[in-house]
Design an enzyme around this catalytic site. Structure first.
Site, PDB file in Angstrom:
ATOM      1  CG  HIS A 408      -2.260   0.634   0.957  1.00  0.00           C
ATOM      2  ND1 HIS A 408      -2.534   1.361  -0.181  1.00  0.00           N
ATOM      3  CD2 HIS A 408      -3.399   0.660   1.696  1.00  0.00           C
ATOM      4  CE1 HIS A 408      -3.778   1.801  -0.135  1.00  0.00           C
ATOM      5  NE2 HIS A 408      -4.333   1.390   0.996  1.00  0.00           N
ATOM      6  CG  ASP A 412      -2.411   5.245  -4.502  1.00  0.00           C
ATOM      7  OD1 ASP A 412      -1.690   5.151  -3.477  1.00  0.00           O
ATOM      8  OD2 ASP A 412      -2.296   6.164  -5.334  1.00  0.00           O
TER       9      ASP A 412
END
Length: 437
Positions: A408, A412
Site C-alpha cells: 500500500h 493505491d
C-alpha cells in the site's frame, strides 16, 4: 596417522557464516574423500559440504541450528594422508604440523526468493567431485539432501534403495516404496491372522519440540520481514469463469497424444501480463536501500510452489513473450524443477510479480504475503459452481475468487482494484486475452 582440522570454507557471494542444517556423520564414522559430511544453509543457498580427505571422524563442531563463521573449525579427521592442497577455500589446520591444507569449496549461491540446494564445488544443484576416493570408486548416492535426511531419520541405507530417476537418482517415491516394503511383514501361510495389539494412547500433555533451522528458518525470517515492513492491502474479487472453463475444455480436447492439459493458471498469467501494461506500478520492485521503485517492462512471473522442503518461487522469465501453450509448459517446467531441486539459479530469482495458488485446497479467500521486493501478489482460490443472477434469472455458473495483496506504500487501493477488475474482464471474456492490444 595425522589429524586434519577441516574449517568451514568460503562458500562465495560474500558469505561470512553458515547455519548447520544436519550432520551426515558422527565421531567414529569412516568417510571417503568427497563424501558429504554436513549440510549447511547460507543466506543464499543450502550447501552440501564434502570431506576434503578420507579418514575417521574424530569430532564435529556445532549442532543443527548453530551458526558457524567461515574459517572456524568444522570437523576433525584422522587420516593416513600426509597432505592436501587448497585451491581457494579456507585452509584446514593440521595436527601435527606435518598435515597440509584441505581442498577448497566453492558454492553456487541461490537467489533470495527461494534458496536452491547446491553441492560444494558444483553449480546448479549438482555436486562435482573434488577428487576420486582412494578406492577408485565413488560411494556417493545420487539423491537430494531432503531424501538423505528422511533416510537417516528412518534408518535406511540409501545404497540399498533402487533409484528410478535420471542416472539412477533416488526420488521421493523410491524411498517411500522401500520403506513401505520394509515395514510390511511377510505373512506366514499357516499362521492365523493376529489381532493387532492396541497402541497405548499418548499422554494428553505430550509435546514435541522441533528446532526451526535451514530452509524453514529462512522462510520464516523472510515472511516475518515482509509482513513487518510491508503494509499489505488485500483485495478479493469474484470471477465468473464459465466461459473460461468452456474454452479450457475445448483446447484440452485438441491436445496431441501425451500433451499436458491446460489448467486455469496459464490463462490467469496471460491475462495478468496483458493488464500489467496498463498498471506498470504493480510490476515493480522496491529498492529499500536506494529508496527507489523499479518498474519493469518485461514480466518475470514468479510461481509460488510448495515443495517437500518448503515454499519456493521459481520464475518464468520474459513471460510476456510466450504463447498460452509455451507459458503453460514453462510454468510446469520451473515448478517441477523447484520440487525436485533441479532448478537453475536464474530460475529461482528475478521475479517481478508472483502468482500463488493452493489448487483444490484454495478455499474461498486468502491473504497472500508479498514476495519482497515485489509490490503485488495474485492469489487464486478454488473454482466452485454457484447460483448467480444473470439478467434477472438465476443460473448455475462456475465461479472463482482472486485474493490479491499489494504494497500500500506504492500501489493505491484504487489502482489495485482497477487492475483486478481489468483482469476479471479478461478472464470472464477469455477471447479478449488473445486480441492484440
Amino acid at each position: 596417522m595425522s589429524r586434519y582440522v577441516f574449517k568451514l570454507p568460503d562458500l562465495g557471494e560474500g558469505t561470512v557464516e553458515a547455519e548447520i542444517v544436519g550432520w551426515r556423520v558422527k565421531p567414529g564414522d569412516v568417510v571417503a574423500e568427497d563424501e558429504v559430511v554436513v549440510e549447511v544453509m547460507t543466506e543464499k543457498a543450502a550447501v552440501e559440504v564434502p570431506s576434503p580427505v578420507s579418514g575417521r571422524v574424530v569430532s564435529t563442531t556445532g549442532a543443527p541450528g548453530d551458526m558457524v563463521p567461515v574459517g572456524a573449525e568444522l570437523i576433525v579427521l584422522e587420516t593416513e594422508v600426509a597432505g592436501a592442497t587448497a585451491s581457494g577455500g579456507a585452509k584446514s589446520t593440521a595436527v601435527p604440523a606435518a598435515a597440509a591444507t584441505a581442498p577448497a569449496a566453492v558454492a553456487a549461491a541461490s537467489p533470495a526468493a527461494a534458496p536452491a540446494r547446491v553441492g560444494v564445488g558444483g553449480a546448479n544443484g549438482g555436486t562435482a567431485p573434488v577428487a576420486a576416493p582412494a578406492s577408485g570408486r565413488s560411494t556417493r548416492v545420487a539423491t537430494s539432501p531432503a531424501i538423505r535426511r528422511r533416510a537417516h531419520e528412518a534408518g535406511v541405507d540409501l545404497r540399498q534403495v533402487a533409484g528410478s530417476g535420471p542416472n539412477g537418482r533416488i526420488v521421493p517415491k523410491d524411498l517411500e516404496a522401500y520403506v513401505a516394503r520394509r515395514v510390511q511383514p511377510t505373512p506366514l501361510r499357516s499362521a492365523p491372522k493376529a489381532v493387532p495389539a492396541a497402541r497405548p494412547a499418548a499422554p494428553a500433555a505430550a509435546t514435541e519440540e522441533i528446532k526451526v533451522i535451514g530452509l524453514r528458518r529462512l522462510i520464516a525470517q523472510r515472511m516475518s520481514e515482509a509482513k513487518r515492513t510491508i503494509p499489505h492491502f488485500a483485495y478479493v474479487e469474484e470471477l465468473d469463469i464459465t466461459e473460461l472453463e468452456s474454452l479450457r475444455r475445448h483446447l484440452n480436447g485438441r491436445l496431441p497424444a501425451g500433451g499436458a492439459p491446460l489448467t486455469y493458471l496459464p490463462f490467469l498469467a496471460l491475462g495478468l501480463i496483458r493488464v500489467l501494461r496498463e498498471f506498470p506500478q504493480c510490476n515493480a520492485h522496491y529498492d529499500a536501500e536506494r529508496g527507489v521503485i523499479v518498474r519493469y517492462s518485461a514480466v518475470h512471473l514468479g510461481i509460488a510452489t510448495q515443495t517437500p522442503e518448503g515454499l519456493k518461487v521459481p520464475v518464468v522469465h520474459d513471460a510476456q513473450a510466450l504463447s498460452l501453450w509455451e507459458l503453460a509448459a514453462a510454468m510446469r517446467r520451473v515448478s517441477e524443477a523447484a520440487r525436485t531441486n533441479k532448478a537453475k539459479r536464474e530460475e529461482l530469482s528475478g521475479s517481478t510479480i508472483t502468482i500463488t495458488s493452493l489448487g483444490k485446497l484454495g478455499g474461498i479467500a486468502s491473504t497472500p504475503i508479498i514476495n519482497a521486493p515485489e509490490v503485488a501478489i495474485i492469489g487464486v482460490n478454488r473454482a466452485i459452481e454457484r447460483p448467480l443472477v444473470i439478467e434477472g434469472a438465476i443460473a448455475i455458473r462456475l465461479t472463482m475468487n482472486l485474493s490479491s495483496s499489494f504494497d500500500h506504500r506504492f500501489v493505491d487501493g484504487y489502482d489495485a482494484a482497477s487492475m483486478i477488475q481489468a483482469l476479471k474482464e479478461c478472464l470472464e471474456h477469455p477471447a479478449t486475452i488473445f486480441i492484440p492490444p
